[in-house]
Design an enzyme around this catalytic site. Structure first.
Site, PDB file in Angstrom:
ATOM      1  N   HIS A 144       0.702  -1.026  -0.179  1.00 25.99           N
ATOM      2  CA  HIS A 144       0.087  -0.038  -0.021  1.00 25.99           C
ATOM      3  C   HIS A 144       0.973   1.860   0.360  1.00 25.99           C
ATOM      4  CE1 HIS A 144      -3.512  -1.969   0.135  1.00 25.99           C
ATOM      5  NE2 HIS A 144      -3.134  -2.693   1.249  1.00 25.99           N
ATOM      6  N   ASP A 181      -2.799 -10.234  -2.690  1.00 27.12           N
ATOM      7  CA  ASP A 181      -2.685  -9.763  -1.207  1.00 27.12           C
ATOM      8  C   ASP A 181      -4.846 -10.253  -1.277  1.00 27.12           C
ATOM      9  OD1 ASP A 181      -1.875  -8.609   1.601  1.00 27.12           O
ATOM     10  OD2 ASP A 181      -3.709  -8.184   1.036  1.00 27.12           O
ATOM     11  N   HIS A 185      -6.252  -7.317   0.225  1.00 32.33           N
ATOM     12  CA  HIS A 185      -6.275  -5.774  -0.636  1.00 32.33           C
ATOM     13  C   HIS A 185      -5.822  -5.840  -1.750  1.00 32.33           C
ATOM     14  CE1 HIS A 185      -6.370  -6.160   3.836  1.00 32.33           C
ATOM     15  NE2 HIS A 185      -7.694  -5.254   3.151  1.00 32.33           N
ATOM     16  N   ASP A 236      -4.132 -12.634   3.527  1.00 37.35           N
ATOM     17  CA  ASP A 236      -5.246 -11.792   4.475  1.00 37.35           C
ATOM     18  C   ASP A 236      -6.724 -12.519   3.512  1.00 37.35           C
ATOM     19  OD1 ASP A 236      -4.248 -10.527   2.510  1.00 37.35           O
ATOM     20  OD2 ASP A 236      -4.715  -9.041   4.385  1.00 37.35           O
TER      21      ASP A 236
HETATM   22 ZN   LIG Z   1      -4.116  -7.110   3.425  1.00 35.17          ZN
END
Ligand SMILES: [Zn+2]
Length: 341
Positions: A158, A193, A195, A282
């Site tokens: 990120h 991931d 996200h 995750d």
């Molecule tokens: Zn993540």
């Protein structure tokens, strides 16, 4: 397969973050490292300490302004009367193309996307060693290892060239990809991931030498909200070199593997010389973020499909939070690469 990791990566220990407006304990905890080390060990991986690679490979993807900020902001923050122990922003610019404030508070808003990346006295040191683990894994692959695993924590995907966010400070996957460019004309990054890898996308968005592909929970209802949609395809020379595959929340193995097949097809068509896997665990059904529903054996199937590309591969740890199966999920994933050195 070798694992790269340094004990200094444990020192960063963020206290809190805001979730739906409520202060909560920060889930990006040092204990993740113990679980992941155990998981790598169970997969038969040996643990190696990276060298200090200096700022060079980090400055190859992050701006000098941002690196200076990360190094010194905690000390500057402490000089503000009544300031919090950790650096947490409370104001942000509409966009980051305008003027650059001299104020520590203003710069925190400029360089930090959200409240989930608090900066303490130890953050810079831990983030550097996390990045150096990624660099060392890239060097191992360039020296002939088929696959190497960088146990990067804090994570990185990120983080943009000049902005921290979502528990991330230095973009370890991007740093590994850029390091691989020394020997590889084209590098692909596959982000699995939960996200969207918005920082990685942002860093390479206008480039055609690094293909970025991300499979993730649909950002219409999930962090990072403002990136990760299928129509984000790159810009300028990079148009057509970014590929997003958002999935419906709670999707399980079958849906994930179908998206993965499409992602791998795109990567094969790019004909890269090396691959970086941004490995978030995750996406697991039992992860505290509960966004997707990949199973523990599902991670092995994901890895087997990726290993089928037969590319020199650097696996970079991204997310994956404390739950009983965190270590097992890594063992499952790394096991999927067995049969390669
Ligand atoms: Zn993540």
């Amino acid at each position: 397969m070798k694992t790269f990791y340094a004990d200094e990566q444990k020192h960063h220990n963020p206290k809190g973050f805001l979730s739906s407006g409520a202060p909560r304990a920060n889930p990006e905890r040092p204990e993740r490292i113990e679980r992941l080390l155990a998981g790598a060990g169970a997969a038969g991986s040996s643990i190696h300490r990276p060298a200090n690679h200096g700022l060079g490979p980090i400055a190859a993807v992050h701006t000098p302004e941002y690196l200076e900020f990360l190094q010194h902001i905690h000390r500057r923050w402490q000089q503000i009367p009544g300031a919090s122990e950790e650096v947490i922003p409370n104001i942000h610019p509409f966009n980051r193309s305008g003027s650059y404030p001299a104020s520590a508070v203003g710069q925190a808003g400029y360089h930090m996307a959200d409240t989930s990346c608090p900066i303490s006295a130890e953050t810079w040191e831990s983030a550097c060693w996390s990045a150096w683990s990624a660099v060392e894994a890239a060097e191992a692959v360039m020296s002939g290892e088929a696959t190497a695993y960088a146990l990067c924590r804090p994570p990185g995907h990120h983080a943009f060239a000049a902005v921290a966010g979502g528990f991330c400070f230095l973009n370890n996957s991007a740093i590994a990809a850029q390091a691989l460019r020394k020997n590889a004309a084209r590098v692909a990054i596959l982000d699995v991931d939960l996200h969207h890898g918005n920082g990685t996308q942002g860093i390479f968005y206008a480039r055609s030498d690094v293909l970025t592909v991300s499979i993730h929970a649909d950002p219409a209802g999930f962090y990072p909200f403002f990136w990760g949609y299928a129509d984000e395809r790159g810009e300028g020379a990079g148009l057509g070199y970014n590929h997003n595959l958002p999935l419906e929340c709670k999707s399980g193995d079958a849906v994930f593997l179908e998206a993965l097949a499409a992602a791998l097809g795109r990567i094969e068509a790019f004909a890269p010389d090396a691959l970086v896997v941004a490995l978030g665990l995750d996406a697991f059904a039992g992860d505290p973020f509960a966004g997707l529903a990949v199973s523990t054996p599902g991670f092995a199937r994901i890895a087997e499909a990726i290993a089928g590309l037969r590319l020199p591969t650097v696996i970079v740890q991204e997310g994956g939070y404390l739950c009983d199966a965190l270590g097992d999920n890594l063992t499952s994933f790394l096991g999927g690469f067995s049969g390669r050195a």
